[in-house]
Design a protein around this motif. Structure first.
Motif, mmCIF file in Angstrom:
data_model
loop_
_atom_site.group_PDB
_atom_site.id
_atom_site.type_symbol
_atom_site.label_atom_id
_atom_site.label_comp_id
_atom_site.label_asym_id
_atom_site.label_seq_id
_atom_site.Cartn_x
_atom_site.Cartn_y
_atom_site.Cartn_z
ATOM 1 N N ASP A 99 97.876 -35.192 16.955
ATOM 2 C CA ASP A 99 99.033 -34.578 16.313
ATOM 3 C C ASP A 99 100.354 -35.114 16.844
ATOM 4 O O ASP A 99 101.414 -34.733 16.371
ATOM 5 C CB ASP A 99 99.002 -33.049 16.507
ATOM 6 C CG ASP A 99 97.873 -32.424 15.706
ATOM 7 O OD1 ASP A 99 97.493 -33.020 14.683
ATOM 8 O OD2 ASP A 99 97.382 -31.365 16.100
ATOM 9 N N LYS A 100 100.304 -35.970 17.856
ATOM 10 C CA LYS A 100 101.532 -36.515 18.409
ATOM 11 C C LYS A 100 101.968 -37.733 17.611
ATOM 12 O O LYS A 100 101.149 -38.414 17.014
ATOM 13 C CB LYS A 100 101.322 -36.894 19.881
ATOM 14 C CG LYS A 100 101.052 -35.689 20.778
ATOM 15 C CD LYS A 100 100.901 -36.129 22.224
ATOM 16 C CE LYS A 100 100.659 -34.921 23.140
ATOM 17 N NZ LYS A 100 100.496 -35.340 24.553
ATOM 18 N N PRO A 101 103.278 -38.045 17.612
ATOM 19 C CA PRO A 101 103.725 -39.259 16.930
ATOM 20 C C PRO A 101 103.093 -40.493 17.547
ATOM 21 O O PRO A 101 102.640 -40.470 18.684
ATOM 22 C CB PRO A 101 105.247 -39.237 17.138
ATOM 23 C CG PRO A 101 105.569 -37.810 17.429
ATOM 24 C CD PRO A 101 104.378 -37.266 18.147
ATOM 25 N N HIS A 102 103.070 -41.593 16.785
ATOM 26 C CA HIS A 102 102.468 -42.816 17.274
ATOM 27 C C HIS A 102 103.234 -43.427 18.432
ATOM 28 O O HIS A 102 102.673 -44.106 19.273
ATOM 29 C CB HIS A 102 102.380 -43.843 16.134
ATOM 30 C CG HIS A 102 101.244 -43.589 15.204
ATOM 31 N ND1 HIS A 102 101.356 -42.775 14.110
ATOM 32 C CD2 HIS A 102 99.955 -44.029 15.219
ATOM 33 C CE1 HIS A 102 100.188 -42.729 13.467
ATOM 34 N NE2 HIS A 102 99.340 -43.483 14.112
ATOM 35 N N SER A 103 104.547 -43.206 18.480
ATOM 36 C CA SER A 103 105.352 -43.867 19.498
ATOM 37 C C SER A 103 105.509 -42.993 20.730
ATOM 38 O O SER A 103 105.234 -41.795 20.719
ATOM 39 C CB SER A 103 106.743 -44.187 18.943
ATOM 40 O OG SER A 103 107.478 -42.998 18.783
ATOM 41 N N LEU A 104 105.966 -43.613 21.816
ATOM 42 C CA LEU A 104 106.397 -42.871 22.971
ATOM 43 C C LEU A 104 107.754 -42.260 22.658
ATOM 44 O O LEU A 104 108.299 -42.415 21.565
ATOM 45 C CB LEU A 104 106.464 -43.793 24.183
ATOM 46 C CG LEU A 104 105.139 -44.474 24.579
ATOM 47 C CD1 LEU A 104 105.384 -45.463 25.711
ATOM 48 C CD2 LEU A 104 104.093 -43.461 24.970
ATOM 49 N N THR A 105 108.317 -41.538 23.642
ATOM 50 C CA THR A 105 109.612 -40.916 23.405
ATOM 51 C C THR A 105 110.650 -41.948 23.001
ATOM 52 O O THR A 105 111.472 -41.732 22.115
ATOM 53 C CB THR A 105 110.076 -40.182 24.678
ATOM 54 O OG1 THR A 105 109.084 -39.227 25.045
ATOM 55 C CG2 THR A 105 111.393 -39.476 24.434
ATOM 56 N N SER A 106 110.599 -43.107 23.646
ATOM 57 C CA SER A 106 111.550 -44.164 23.320
ATOM 58 C C SER A 106 110.933 -45.511 23.654
ATOM 59 O O SER A 106 110.283 -45.667 24.688
ATOM 60 C CB SER A 106 112.850 -43.968 24.112
ATOM 61 O OG SER A 106 113.776 -44.985 23.805
ATOM 62 N N TYR A 107 111.135 -46.466 22.753
ATOM 63 C CA TYR A 107 110.658 -47.821 23.020
ATOM 64 C C TYR A 107 111.645 -48.498 23.974
ATOM 65 O O TYR A 107 112.850 -48.481 23.739
ATOM 66 C CB TYR A 107 110.555 -48.619 21.726
ATOM 67 C CG TYR A 107 110.111 -50.045 21.935
ATOM 68 C CD1 TYR A 107 108.767 -50.355 22.080
ATOM 69 C CD2 TYR A 107 111.042 -51.073 22.016
ATOM 70 C CE1 TYR A 107 108.355 -51.649 22.295
ATOM 71 C CE2 TYR A 107 110.639 -52.376 22.230
ATOM 72 C CZ TYR A 107 109.294 -52.658 22.374
ATOM 73 O OH TYR A 107 108.898 -53.954 22.588
ATOM 74 N N VAL A 108 111.136 -49.076 25.037
ATOM 75 C CA VAL A 108 111.993 -49.691 26.052
ATOM 76 C C VAL A 108 111.869 -51.207 25.966
ATOM 77 O O VAL A 108 110.815 -51.766 26.286
ATOM 78 C CB VAL A 108 111.600 -49.218 27.467
ATOM 79 C CG1 VAL A 108 112.522 -49.863 28.506
ATOM 80 C CG2 VAL A 108 111.672 -47.701 27.556
ATOM 81 N N PRO A 109 112.911 -51.903 25.518
ATOM 82 C CA PRO A 109 112.864 -53.373 25.463
ATOM 83 C C PRO A 109 112.747 -53.967 26.862
ATOM 84 O O PRO A 109 113.299 -53.432 27.824
ATOM 85 C CB PRO A 109 114.196 -53.753 24.818
ATOM 86 C CG PRO A 109 114.659 -52.508 24.125
ATOM 87 C CD PRO A 109 114.164 -51.370 24.965
#
Length: 243
Positions: A3-13
């Motif tokens: 049920d969680k989104p596919h991404s992490l909280t924030s993508y880190v370049p």
């Protein structure tokens, strides 16, 4: 977990500009890689009128590129600014991992840093990349509007099943003939090609394809295999040629 989104909280370049520029150079040199914009133009104009496809007006990129005779002694460190905002890069990361998820020992698109290459691609001041930028930015805007209409949240805030419900509506060939999903379906198909091209240009993606590249051979060159020679002989015969 599902049920969680596919991404992490924030993508880190984490790639350097030198690395991403080298990567898009490989993409640009790939003759078989089609323009996103050329695919987008084939969509029936009624598709844009039937749905909420955004009519974006993007600020032009006026930063000069490398030019035809760049300095190889003192190359520019950052020839143009990166244009994707953090929230836009996060959506790109989610989409990239939907297209290329991790599979056993094969990494996902975000694990090989595909979103950063896409950011570099849409930020480059050349006509091909800027036409692709419009297609990609329109797709990101459409996803947020569609998500708000369905769940009153932007796309990145949806659960994985909710995200996939939207993607499933635009991911398959049947969506291209739909007045509702025709335009986003074409844009998503083009975006998918860019993600796949970037992934398979990475060292990990090339390895997954089984591409060895320029590998030195110890000893005498063994020549082509028996199967390869038989295939060549067949083609030459069909063409009325001979060795």
């Amino acid at each position: 977990m599902a049920d969680k989104p596919h991404s992490l909280t924030s993508y880190v370049p984490s790639l350097t500009r030198r690395q991403t520029l080298k990567w898009i150079g490989v993409l640009s040199a790939t003759a078989a890689f089609p323009l996103l914009s050329s695919c987008d133009k084939k969509t029936n104009i009624k598709h844009a009128l039937a749905a909420h496809w955004p009519d974006l007006t993007l600020a032009p990129v006026t930063t000069p590129g490398y030019g035809k005779d760049p300095s190889l002694i003192v190359p520019p460190t950052s020839p143009w600014p990166l244009l994707l905002e953090e929230d836009e890069l996060n959506v790109v990361a989610v989409l990239a991992d939907i297209i290329v998820p991790r599979e056993l020992m094969v990494p996902s698109a975000t694990e090989v840093k595909v979103p950063e290459v896409i950011n570099e691609w849409v930020s480059a001041p050349y006509s091909r990349q800027q036409e692709d930028r419009l297609s990609i930015m329109s797709l990101l805007s459409w996803l947020n509007t569609e998500a708000l209409q369905r769940s009153k949240q932007v796309f990145i805030q949806l659960s994985a099943p909710e995200q996939m419900t939207i993607i499933d509506d635009i991911a398959f060939k049947s969506a291209h003939s739909s007045l509702e999903f025709g335009k986003p379906a074409v844009a998503f198909a083009a975006f998918r090609r860019l993600v796949l091209a970037a992934f398979f240009c990475s060292p990990q993606g090339s390895k997954d394809l089984g591409y060895q590249g320029n590998v030195p051979i110890s000893g005498d060159y063994p020549g082509p295999t028996t199967e390869a020679k038989a295939h060549l002989d067949t083609l030459l015969t069909q063409l009325g040629l001979s060795l």
